[in-house]
Design a protein around this motif. Structure first.
Motif, PDB file in Angstrom:
ATOM      1  N   SER A  30      13.036 -14.064  30.814  1.00 43.27           N
ATOM      2  CA  SER A  30      12.132 -15.047  30.411  1.00 43.27           C
ATOM      3  C   SER A  30      10.653 -14.672  30.620  1.00 43.27           C
ATOM      4  CB  SER A  30      12.051 -16.242  31.386  1.00 43.27           C
ATOM      5  OG  SER A  30      12.157 -15.669  32.676  1.00 43.27           O
ATOM      6  N   SER A  31      10.311 -13.563  31.053  1.00 41.62           N
ATOM      7  CA  SER A  31       9.102 -12.806  31.391  1.00 41.62           C
ATOM      8  C   SER A  31       8.951 -11.220  31.131  1.00 41.62           C
ATOM      9  CB  SER A  31       8.429 -13.008  32.763  1.00 41.62           C
ATOM     10  OG  SER A  31       8.494 -14.418  33.041  1.00 41.62           O
ATOM     11  N   SER A  32       7.806 -10.822  31.012  1.00 43.49           N
ATOM     12  CA  SER A  32       7.723  -9.207  30.832  1.00 43.49           C
ATOM     13  C   SER A  32       6.554  -8.725  31.446  1.00 43.49           C
ATOM     14  CB  SER A  32       7.997  -8.690  29.630  1.00 43.49           C
ATOM     15  OG  SER A  32       8.060  -7.290  29.378  1.00 43.49           O
ATOM     16  N   PHE A  33       6.432  -7.827  32.304  1.00 48.16           N
ATOM     17  CA  PHE A  33       5.326  -7.189  32.705  1.00 48.16           C
ATOM     18  C   PHE A  33       4.366  -6.207  31.659  1.00 48.16           C
ATOM     19  CE2 PHE A  33       7.081  -7.732  36.883  1.00 48.16           C
ATOM     20  CZ  PHE A  33       6.064  -8.058  37.680  1.00 48.16           C
ATOM     21  N   VAL A 265      13.563  -8.417  39.024  1.00 45.60           N
ATOM     22  CA  VAL A 265      12.791  -7.381  37.922  1.00 45.60           C
ATOM     23  C   VAL A 265      13.772  -6.415  37.641  1.00 45.60           C
ATOM     24  CG1 VAL A 265      10.995  -6.059  37.494  1.00 45.60           C
ATOM     25  CG2 VAL A 265      10.653  -8.119  39.244  1.00 45.60           C
ATOM     26  N   THR A 266      14.026  -6.409  36.308  1.00 43.95           N
ATOM     27  CA  THR A 266      15.145  -5.484  35.634  1.00 43.95           C
ATOM     28  C   THR A 266      14.133  -4.411  35.196  1.00 43.95           C
ATOM     29  OG1 THR A 266      16.718  -7.392  35.461  1.00 43.95           O
ATOM     30  CG2 THR A 266      17.183  -5.262  34.086  1.00 43.95           C
ATOM     31  N   GLU A 267      14.497  -3.279  35.690  1.00 43.89           N
ATOM     32  CA  GLU A 267      13.804  -2.095  35.190  1.00 43.89           C
ATOM     33  C   GLU A 267      14.469  -1.627  33.963  1.00 43.89           C
ATOM     34  OE1 GLU A 267      11.830  -0.518  39.265  1.00 43.89           O
ATOM     35  OE2 GLU A 267      13.401   0.856  38.260  1.00 43.89           O
ATOM     36  N   THR A 268      13.739  -1.669  32.732  1.00 43.51           N
ATOM     37  CA  THR A 268      14.345  -1.228  31.419  1.00 43.51           C
ATOM     38  C   THR A 268      13.813   0.109  31.166  1.00 43.51           C
ATOM     39  OG1 THR A 268      12.162  -2.398  30.138  1.00 43.51           O
ATOM     40  CG2 THR A 268      14.130  -3.745  30.666  1.00 43.51           C
ATOM     41  N   PHE A 269      13.637   0.980  32.158  1.00 43.32           N
ATOM     42  CA  PHE A 269      13.262   2.409  31.850  1.00 43.32           C
ATOM     43  C   PHE A 269      14.240   3.043  32.506  1.00 43.32           C
ATOM     44  CE2 PHE A 269      10.882   1.148  35.586  1.00 43.32           C
ATOM     45  CZ  PHE A 269      10.931   2.120  36.544  1.00 43.32           C
ATOM     46  N   GLU A 270      14.125   4.551  32.128  1.00 41.19           N
ATOM     47  CA  GLU A 270      14.782   5.581  32.845  1.00 41.19           C
ATOM     48  C   GLU A 270      13.877   6.614  33.391  1.00 41.19           C
ATOM     49  OE1 GLU A 270      18.224   8.356  30.966  1.00 41.19           O
ATOM     50  OE2 GLU A 270      19.169   6.637  32.126  1.00 41.19           O
ATOM     51  N   GLU A 271      13.980   7.022  34.883  1.00 44.73           N
ATOM     52  CA  GLU A 271      12.939   8.019  35.039  1.00 44.73           C
ATOM     53  C   GLU A 271      13.481   9.433  34.594  1.00 44.73           C
ATOM     54  OE1 GLU A 271      12.007   8.888  39.602  1.00 44.73           O
ATOM     55  OE2 GLU A 271      10.255   7.592  38.864  1.00 44.73           O
ATOM     56  N   THR A 272      12.699  10.349  34.308  1.00 49.56           N
ATOM     57  CA  THR A 272      13.065  11.895  33.858  1.00 49.56           C
ATOM     58  C   THR A 272      12.028  12.546  34.156  1.00 49.56           C
ATOM     59  OG1 THR A 272      12.028  11.774  31.842  1.00 49.56           O
ATOM     60  CG2 THR A 272      14.368  10.775  31.898  1.00 49.56           C
ATOM     61  N   SER A 296      17.129 -17.054  39.892  1.00 46.55           N
ATOM     62  CA  SER A 296      16.951 -18.098  39.104  1.00 46.55           C
ATOM     63  C   SER A 296      15.985 -17.699  37.973  1.00 46.55           C
ATOM     64  CB  SER A 296      16.463 -19.112  39.917  1.00 46.55           C
ATOM     65  OG  SER A 296      15.184 -18.732  40.662  1.00 46.55           O
ATOM     66  N   GLY A 297      16.170 -16.265  37.753  1.00 48.12           N
ATOM     67  CA  GLY A 297      15.026 -15.968  36.622  1.00 48.12           C
ATOM     68  C   GLY A 297      14.939 -14.357  36.455  1.00 48.12           C
ATOM     69  N   PHE A 298      14.858 -13.995  35.168  1.00 42.88           N
ATOM     70  CA  PHE A 298      14.792 -12.215  34.975  1.00 42.88           C
ATOM     71  C   PHE A 298      13.454 -12.067  34.371  1.00 42.88           C
ATOM     72  CE2 PHE A 298      19.250 -13.660  35.015  1.00 42.88           C
ATOM     73  CZ  PHE A 298      19.709 -12.661  35.849  1.00 42.88           C
ATOM     74  N   VAL A 299      12.835 -10.944  34.902  1.00 41.13           N
ATOM     75  CA  VAL A 299      11.675 -10.417  34.617  1.00 41.13           C
ATOM     76  C   VAL A 299      11.891  -9.053  34.182  1.00 41.13           C
ATOM     77  CG1 VAL A 299       9.447  -9.700  35.054  1.00 41.13           C
ATOM     78  CG2 VAL A 299      10.575 -12.010  36.046  1.00 41.13           C
ATOM     79  N   ALA A 300      11.475  -8.605  33.019  1.00 37.35           N
ATOM     80  CA  ALA A 300      11.630  -7.208  32.646  1.00 37.35           C
ATOM     81  C   ALA A 300      10.454  -6.364  32.881  1.00 37.35           C
ATOM     82  CB  ALA A 300      11.699  -7.227  30.799  1.00 37.35           C
ATOM     83  N   PHE A 301      10.874  -5.136  33.315  1.00 35.63           N
ATOM     84  CA  PHE A 301       9.875  -4.184  33.266  1.00 35.63           C
ATOM     85  C   PHE A 301      10.271  -2.871  32.556  1.00 35.63           C
ATOM     86  CE2 PHE A 301       7.213  -0.686  34.810  1.00 35.63           C
ATOM     87  CZ  PHE A 301       6.053  -1.228  34.949  1.00 35.63           C
ATOM     88  N   SER A 302      10.020  -2.730  31.540  1.00 35.98           N
ATOM     89  CA  SER A 302       9.176  -3.796  30.634  1.00 35.98           C
ATOM     90  C   SER A 302       9.766  -3.530  29.279  1.00 35.98           C
ATOM     91  CB  SER A 302       7.740  -3.546  30.954  1.00 35.98           C
ATOM     92  OG  SER A 302       6.927  -4.221  29.722  1.00 35.98           O
ATOM     93  N   ILE A 303       9.692  -4.996  28.666  1.00 36.50           N
ATOM     94  CA  ILE A 303       9.791  -4.787  27.063  1.00 36.50           C
ATOM     95  C   ILE A 303       8.540  -4.270  26.407  1.00 36.50           C
ATOM     96  CG2 ILE A 303      10.395  -6.366  25.257  1.00 36.50           C
ATOM     97  CD1 ILE A 303      12.730  -6.095  26.731  1.00 36.50           C
ATOM     98  N   ASN A 304       7.289  -4.707  26.982  1.00 35.11           N
ATOM     99  CA  ASN A 304       6.378  -4.280  26.240  1.00 35.11           C
ATOM    100  C   ASN A 304       5.937  -2.767  26.340  1.00 35.11           C
ATOM    101  OD1 ASN A 304       5.713  -6.822  27.785  1.00 35.11           O
ATOM    102  ND2 ASN A 304       4.560  -6.884  26.060  1.00 35.11           N
TER     103      ASN A 304
END
Length: 330
Positions: A30-33, A265-272, A296-304
């Motif tokens: 529902s949100s993205s940083f 806060v779901t981390e949508t990246f992979e550290e390399t 009760s909610g999901f925030v992406a870090f980060s779709i942007n």
């Protein structure tokens, strides 16, 4: 009259928390940083393009992670704080005006000092200074931008982690820092406040989950913060997918006891070794699934920054998530 409204508001928050506890949350964002280095010079049209990209996949809130660097004395809006420089574009005004025009929401982050990662939380003078500066930032932002419909809430950028709060004194110092910042917000605003701590499973020796949940109770109790958005730390490599059930279960129990809404806060990246890259879509889905029973909610870090439909190298990741989102609408 203000006290009556505050009582009614707190009652409503309690009702919402109870309702959400018994309602299964769809595992979708529902949100993205977004970080200001990426967007500080955008014009209104570019913001609208970004918002439409997010709205297409069901995201209706963007979180400006921070708006002031209190170490380098720099703000992305025309601050009047002595000694501070400002960005040539008023990023907050542009982001809010664009959001007003298409029904997007903006959660505004406050000031951040990179020394946060190295300070000892016994350093009360340092913490007091950061609280004082952020109080000024709150007043400026509320005065300058409070009339925007899109202004949906606040974000405190200080990311608390286990090693910062190993004893009662450190926990009390952090609690006082947050009370001061959140108190300054609540004195002039009724919008919700979010913060995003993280647990590091690599440190489970010195900081067990029992100690972590106790820290959550002591640090965040009675601060005025509404949303505890716990980073899953999968992208950073601090935790594994197998850790998430226990981490979120322990944190959920603590959050419930002190009346906070728990988000992931779901981390949508992979550290390399070469820097962060977009995470595989299948891994992101597992992250969402693992935490969905507790939040009760999901925030992406980060779709942007990692699955951005406006960035040619990230379109495939965006389209994968878009198809997943459409399936959850059926």
């Amino acid at each position: 009259m203000k006290k009556i409204w505050r009582v009614l508001y707190n009652w409503w928050k309690g009702f919402r928390r109870l309702f959400r506890r018994f309602r299964k949350i769809q595992p979708i964002f529902s949100s993205s940083f977004i970080q200001y280095w990426y967007c500080q010079n955008w014009d209104c049209d570019r913001w609208i393009e970004e918002y439409r990209m997010l709205q297409k996949i069901g995201i209706h809130e963007i979180i400006l992670q921070s708006t002031v660097d209190t170490k380098s004395y720099y703000a992305v809006y025309p601050t009047k704080m002595e000694g501070y420089s400002s960005n040539s574009t008023d990023m907050i005004e542009t982001a809010l005006s664009a959001a007003d025009s298409i029904g997007m929401n903006v959660r505004i982050g406050l000031g951040f000092n990179n020394d946060w990662w190295s300070i000892d939380t016994h350093e009360q003078e340092w913490l007091d200074h950061e609280a004082e500066v952020n109080t000024v930032i709150v007043r400026e932002i509320a005065t300058m931008y409070g009339g925007h419909r899109a202004f949906a809430g606040w974000y405190i950028p200080y990311e608390i982690h286990p090693l910062m709060a190993l004893n009662n004194v450190q926990q009390a110092n952090l609690n006082l820092l947050l009370k001061k910042i959140a108190g300054s917000i609540h004195s002039i605003s009724m919008k919700t406040i979010m913060i995003a701590p993280f647990y590091n499973g690599r440190l489970s020796g010195p900081v067990t989950l029992t100690l972590w949940s106790n820290s959550v109770r002591h640090i965040f109790n009675d601060t005025g913060i509404d949303i505890l958005a716990l980073q899953d730390s999968i992208g950073a490599g601090f935790n594994t997918l197998g850790d998430l059930d226990e981490i979120y279960s322990y944190t959920q129990k603590a959050a419930n006891e002190i009346g906070l809404n728990l988000y992931a806060v779901t981390e949508t990246f992979e550290e390399t070794s070469g820097g962060n890259i977009p995470a595989p879509h299948r891994r992101i889905l597992k992250q969402l699934s693992k935490t969905s029973d507790y939040v009760s909610g999901f925030v992406a870090f980060s779709i942007n920054h990692y699955q951005n439909g406006n960035e040619p190298t990230q379109v495939n990741g965006y389209e994968h998530y878009y198809r997943y989102f459409l399936n959850h609408l059926k």
